[in-house]
Scaffold this motif. Structure first.
Motif, short mmCIF file in Angstrom:
data_model
loop_
_atom_site.label_atom_id
_atom_site.label_comp_id
_atom_site.label_asym_id
_atom_site.label_seq_id
_atom_site.Cartn_x
_atom_site.Cartn_y
_atom_site.Cartn_z
N ASN A 371 4.73 57.32 -36.44
CA ASN A 371 3.51 57.56 -37.19
C ASN A 371 2.51 56.45 -36.82
OD1 ASN A 371 1.49 57.52 -39.10
ND2 ASN A 371 2.84 58.23 -40.75
N PRO A 372 1.43 56.78 -36.08
CA PRO A 372 0.54 55.74 -35.55
C PRO A 372 -0.09 54.89 -36.66
CG PRO A 372 -0.37 57.94 -35.20
CD PRO A 372 1.02 58.14 -35.70
N ILE A 373 -0.36 55.53 -37.82
CA ILE A 373 -1.01 54.77 -38.91
C ILE A 373 -0.06 53.70 -39.44
CG2 ILE A 373 -1.95 54.96 -41.25
CD1 ILE A 373 -2.90 57.80 -40.33
N ARG A 374 1.21 54.09 -39.61
CA ARG A 374 2.19 53.14 -40.13
C ARG A 374 2.51 52.04 -39.13
NH1 ARG A 374 1.37 53.48 -45.17
NH2 ARG A 374 1.92 55.47 -46.14
N ILE A 375 2.57 52.41 -37.85
CA ILE A 375 2.88 51.40 -36.82
C ILE A 375 1.74 50.38 -36.77
CG2 ILE A 375 3.18 51.07 -34.31
CD1 ILE A 375 5.66 52.24 -35.63
N ARG A 376 0.52 50.87 -36.92
CA ARG A 376 -0.64 49.99 -36.93
C ARG A 376 -0.55 49.04 -38.13
NH1 ARG A 376 -6.37 49.97 -36.07
NH2 ARG A 376 -6.91 47.92 -36.88
N GLN A 377 -0.13 49.59 -39.27
CA GLN A 377 -0.01 48.79 -40.48
C GLN A 377 1.06 47.70 -40.30
OE1 GLN A 377 1.17 51.25 -43.76
NE2 GLN A 377 0.35 49.84 -45.31
N MET A 378 2.17 48.08 -39.65
CA MET A 378 3.24 47.12 -39.40
C MET A 378 2.73 45.97 -38.52
SD MET A 378 6.32 47.05 -36.82
CE MET A 378 5.56 47.76 -35.57
N LEU A 379 2.00 46.35 -37.43
CA LEU A 379 1.48 45.31 -36.52
C LEU A 379 0.46 44.44 -37.24
CD1 LEU A 379 1.07 47.40 -33.24
CD2 LEU A 379 2.85 45.73 -33.77
N ASP A 380 -0.45 45.07 -38.01
CA ASP A 380 -1.48 44.31 -38.75
C ASP A 380 -0.81 43.28 -39.66
OD1 ASP A 380 -3.47 45.72 -37.58
OD2 ASP A 380 -4.00 46.94 -39.32
N ASN A 381 0.23 43.72 -40.38
CA ASN A 381 0.88 42.80 -41.32
C ASN A 381 1.53 41.62 -40.60
OD1 ASN A 381 0.10 44.50 -43.30
ND2 ASN A 381 2.14 45.13 -43.95
N LEU A 382 2.25 41.91 -39.49
CA LEU A 382 2.95 40.81 -38.79
C LEU A 382 1.95 39.87 -38.11
CD1 LEU A 382 5.99 42.70 -37.21
CD2 LEU A 382 6.03 41.08 -39.12
N ILE A 383 0.94 40.46 -37.46
CA ILE A 383 -0.04 39.61 -36.77
C ILE A 383 -0.88 38.86 -37.80
CG2 ILE A 383 -1.96 39.56 -35.10
CD1 ILE A 383 -0.79 42.20 -33.97
N GLY A 384 -1.23 39.59 -38.89
CA GLY A 384 -2.00 38.97 -39.97
C GLY A 384 -1.27 37.76 -40.54
N ASN A 385 0.04 37.88 -40.76
CA ASN A 385 0.82 36.74 -41.27
C ASN A 385 0.80 35.57 -40.28
OD1 ASN A 385 1.58 37.85 -43.65
ND2 ASN A 385 3.67 38.36 -43.05
N ALA A 386 0.99 35.91 -38.99
CA ALA A 386 1.02 34.83 -37.99
C ALA A 386 -0.31 34.07 -38.01
CB ALA A 386 1.29 35.41 -36.60
N ILE A 387 -1.42 34.83 -38.12
CA ILE A 387 -2.73 34.18 -38.15
C ILE A 387 -2.88 33.36 -39.43
CG2 ILE A 387 -5.24 34.56 -38.21
CD1 ILE A 387 -4.72 37.17 -36.62
N LYS A 388 -2.46 33.99 -40.55
CA LYS A 388 -2.65 33.35 -41.86
C LYS A 388 -1.86 32.04 -41.97
CE LYS A 388 -0.82 35.40 -45.62
NZ LYS A 388 -0.71 36.35 -46.74
N TYR A 389 -0.60 32.06 -41.49
CA TYR A 389 0.26 30.89 -41.71
C TYR A 389 0.16 29.83 -40.62
CZ TYR A 389 2.19 33.40 -45.64
OH TYR A 389 2.32 34.05 -46.84
N THR A 390 -0.43 30.18 -39.45
CA THR A 390 -0.51 29.18 -38.38
C THR A 390 -1.74 28.30 -38.57
OG1 THR A 390 0.54 30.76 -36.92
CG2 THR A 390 -0.50 28.89 -35.85
N PRO A 391 -1.55 26.98 -38.58
CA PRO A 391 -2.72 26.11 -38.75
C PRO A 391 -3.67 26.20 -37.56
CG PRO A 391 -0.64 24.87 -38.83
CD PRO A 391 -0.30 26.25 -38.42
N LYS A 392 -4.89 25.72 -37.75
CA LYS A 392 -5.91 25.71 -36.69
C LYS A 392 -5.34 25.20 -35.38
CE LYS A 392 -10.39 25.48 -38.66
NZ LYS A 392 -11.67 24.99 -38.55
N ASP A 393 -5.87 25.71 -34.27
CA ASP A 393 -5.50 25.28 -32.91
C ASP A 393 -4.05 25.60 -32.53
OD1 ASP A 393 -8.06 24.13 -32.83
OD2 ASP A 393 -7.29 22.28 -33.74
N GLY A 394 -3.39 26.40 -33.33
CA GLY A 394 -2.00 26.75 -33.01
C GLY A 394 -1.91 27.86 -31.95
N THR A 395 -0.69 28.31 -31.70
CA THR A 395 -0.48 29.35 -30.68
C THR A 395 0.28 30.54 -31.28
OG1 THR A 395 -0.36 27.68 -28.97
CG2 THR A 395 0.57 29.81 -28.42
#
Ligand code: ADP
Length: 479
Positions: A371-395
């Motif tokens: 289901n493309p909508i759900r897969i998008r949601q899964m990716l958004d959540n995982l990538i969103g977390n990585a962005i949210k929890y990684t401090p500035k200048d991280g990788t």
């Protein structure tokens, strides 16, 4: 009848041969004499002798070798060797070749008769034993066959009486077997056995399923009847026989699903509409009069709170839907394209925090049925977390690769990581790890949604992390 047994003598013409012949005939054995190996074979094949007595040297050949060949062809034939001398070598050779015994010169009539008698008696015992064993084994097999007969009756009785409908078709789609439930479901006459199924069943839904399943490998189908009953039909190929169709009544579950759906829709609507009006009035505030700075700040806070409640409600409703199994709509998708949409949307956040994004996407990745909508949601959540929890200048590193008919998506970051003893809990609803409680805000629903989505797609998701050294989330989805 020992006395009429045929004894085959394979000796070159000699005194010994004549002595043996006389001695055996005197006790009423029949005697045949082979003069060379060809003659020997002919008599073995045509006359089925009861015993072979062969000389160690026979027609300038090695008698033991000839005896061994004869034993291979006639394993129950007793064979005696007429050796030149009684030596340990002779005993060894006789044992090795599996012969019944041996004679040696000087020959005495009694010894000859005695050796033949004993060998024949032993062979007879062996024969009796084999016959007894064969009889025993055969009767035990017959008994087992009888049982498995009776088991077929039992099986037929079970299939006839189970609550699911069962129809078995032959390779030409004629009905071989139909149980009561299936007959009643399709409203078929009792004499439908042997008839082509398409001639006796007229419901268009079922006709479509049958035609489809015959042409392709369609295995499941929902059949809806005019009276509101819903059946799940499943088709299974039976090698050398044809096809079995089982029908499971899912009317009750469908009703429940409908009630649950209506409830979720009502609740989501009822919760969202007052929030929309709160947001609307907050926006109107500034239009009906001038607000001082403090008032403007309060309005901003109302708006932000309403937005986060809306996100929370949406997440909760999503989770409810996912866990109730309302995640249908599978289509063929390319994971890497959906990843790109997700990154396009989240790109500005990555830039804002000056994060370095490393991508490693394998080429020629197979498509997923998802289901493309759900897969998008899964990716958004995982990538969103990585962005949210990684401090500035991280990788942040993202990779997709294919392995053994599976797609593997990995995302790692240089954020705070997750304490080992909490790693198994972060996929639970509302769970937030102790090391982030003072950090970025969150509801603790994102990973629970990710897990439900991945599992609804028959995949797995887990985290690998060392506290303080970042986290890697791994998702494996079957192709
Ligand atoms: P939240 O809204 O709290 O981010 P999630 O369900 O997405 O909720 O995540 C649950 C918890 O898992 C988070 O609160 C955090 O403790 C941990 N977590 C998730 N992703 C990361 C990450 N990339 N790095 C560190 N911790 C993470």
């Amino acid at each position: 009848m020992t006395q009429r047994d045929l004894i085959l003598l394979a000796l070159d013409d000699s005194q010994s041969l004549r002595l043996m012949e006389r001695a055996l005939q005197a006790v009423d054995y029949e005697v045949a004499i082979a003069h060379d190996s060809k003659g020997l074979e002919k008599i073995l094949d045509e006359s089925s002798p009861a015993l072979l007595l062969i000389a160690e040297h026979f027609s300038s050949k090695n008698g033991i070798e000839i005896a061994e060949t004869a034993r291979e062809r006639f394993p129950t034939l007793p064979i005696l060797l007429f050796a030149e001398k009684d030596t340990t070598g002779t005993i060894k050779a006789v044992l090795k070749a599996g012969l019944s015994g041996y004679l040696y010169p000087p020959l005495h009539t009694d010894d000859i008769v005695d050796a033949v008698h004993r060998s024949l008696a032993r062979a007879r015992h062996l024969g009796d034993w084999i016959r007894r064993e064969v009889k025993r084994t055969t009767s035990s097999l017959e008994k087992r066959a009888e049982i498995s007969e009776s088991e077929r009756d039992k099986l037929e009785a079970i299939i006839a009486n189970i609550e699911d409908g069962v129809v078995v078709l032959d390779q030409e789609n004629k009905i071989l077997f139909i149980n009561r439930i299936a007959r009643e479901t399709f409203d078929l006459p009792v004499d439908s056995i042997g008839k082509p199924i398409l001639n006796v069943i007229h419901n268009p839904d079922i006709q479509a399923f049958l035609l489809h399943s015959m042409e392709s490998s369609v295995k499941y189908h929902e059949l809806t009847f005019d009276d509101g009953r819903v059946f799940n039909a499943q088709q299974t190929a039976i090698p050398h026989i044809g096809t079995a169709i089982s029908l499971h009544d899912i009317t009750y579950f469908k009703k429940m699903e409908q009630i649950r759906n209506e409830f979720v829709n009502t609740v989501s609507h009822d919760l969202r509409s007052p929030l929309t009006s709160v947001l609307g009035y907050a926006e109107l505030m500034s239009r009906v009069g001038t607000l001082n700075e403090e008032q403007q700040e309060f309005v901003r806070r109302i708006e932000a709170s309403v937005q986060s409640i809306t996100i929370l409600i949406n997440d909760l409703l999503d989770l409810g839907r996912l866990q109730a199994g309302y995640d249908t709509g599978r289509e063929s998708i390319q994971l890497e394209s959906i990843l790109q949409y997700s990154l396009d949307m989240l790109g500005s956040l990555i830039t804002q925090k000056n994060l370095y994004l490393e991508k490693n996407i394998a080429s020629n990745l197979p498509a997923l049925r998802a289901n493309p909508i759900r897969i998008r949601q899964m990716l958004d959540n995982l990538i969103g977390n990585a962005i949210k929890y990684t401090p500035k200048d991280g990788t942040i590193r993202i990779s997709i690769r294919a392995e053994d008919r599976q797609l593997i998506f990995e995302i790692s970051d240089t954020g705070p990581g997750i304490p080992l003893n909490e790693q198994f809990r972060i996929f639970e609803k509302f769970y937030r790890a102790s090391n982030v409680l003072d950090g970025p805000k969150g509801s603790g629903l994102g990973l629970a949604i990710v897990k439900s989505i991945v599992e609804n797609h028959q995949g797995r998701v887990w985290v690998e992390s060392t506290l303080g050294k970042g986290a890697t989330f791994i998702v494996v989805l079957p192709v």
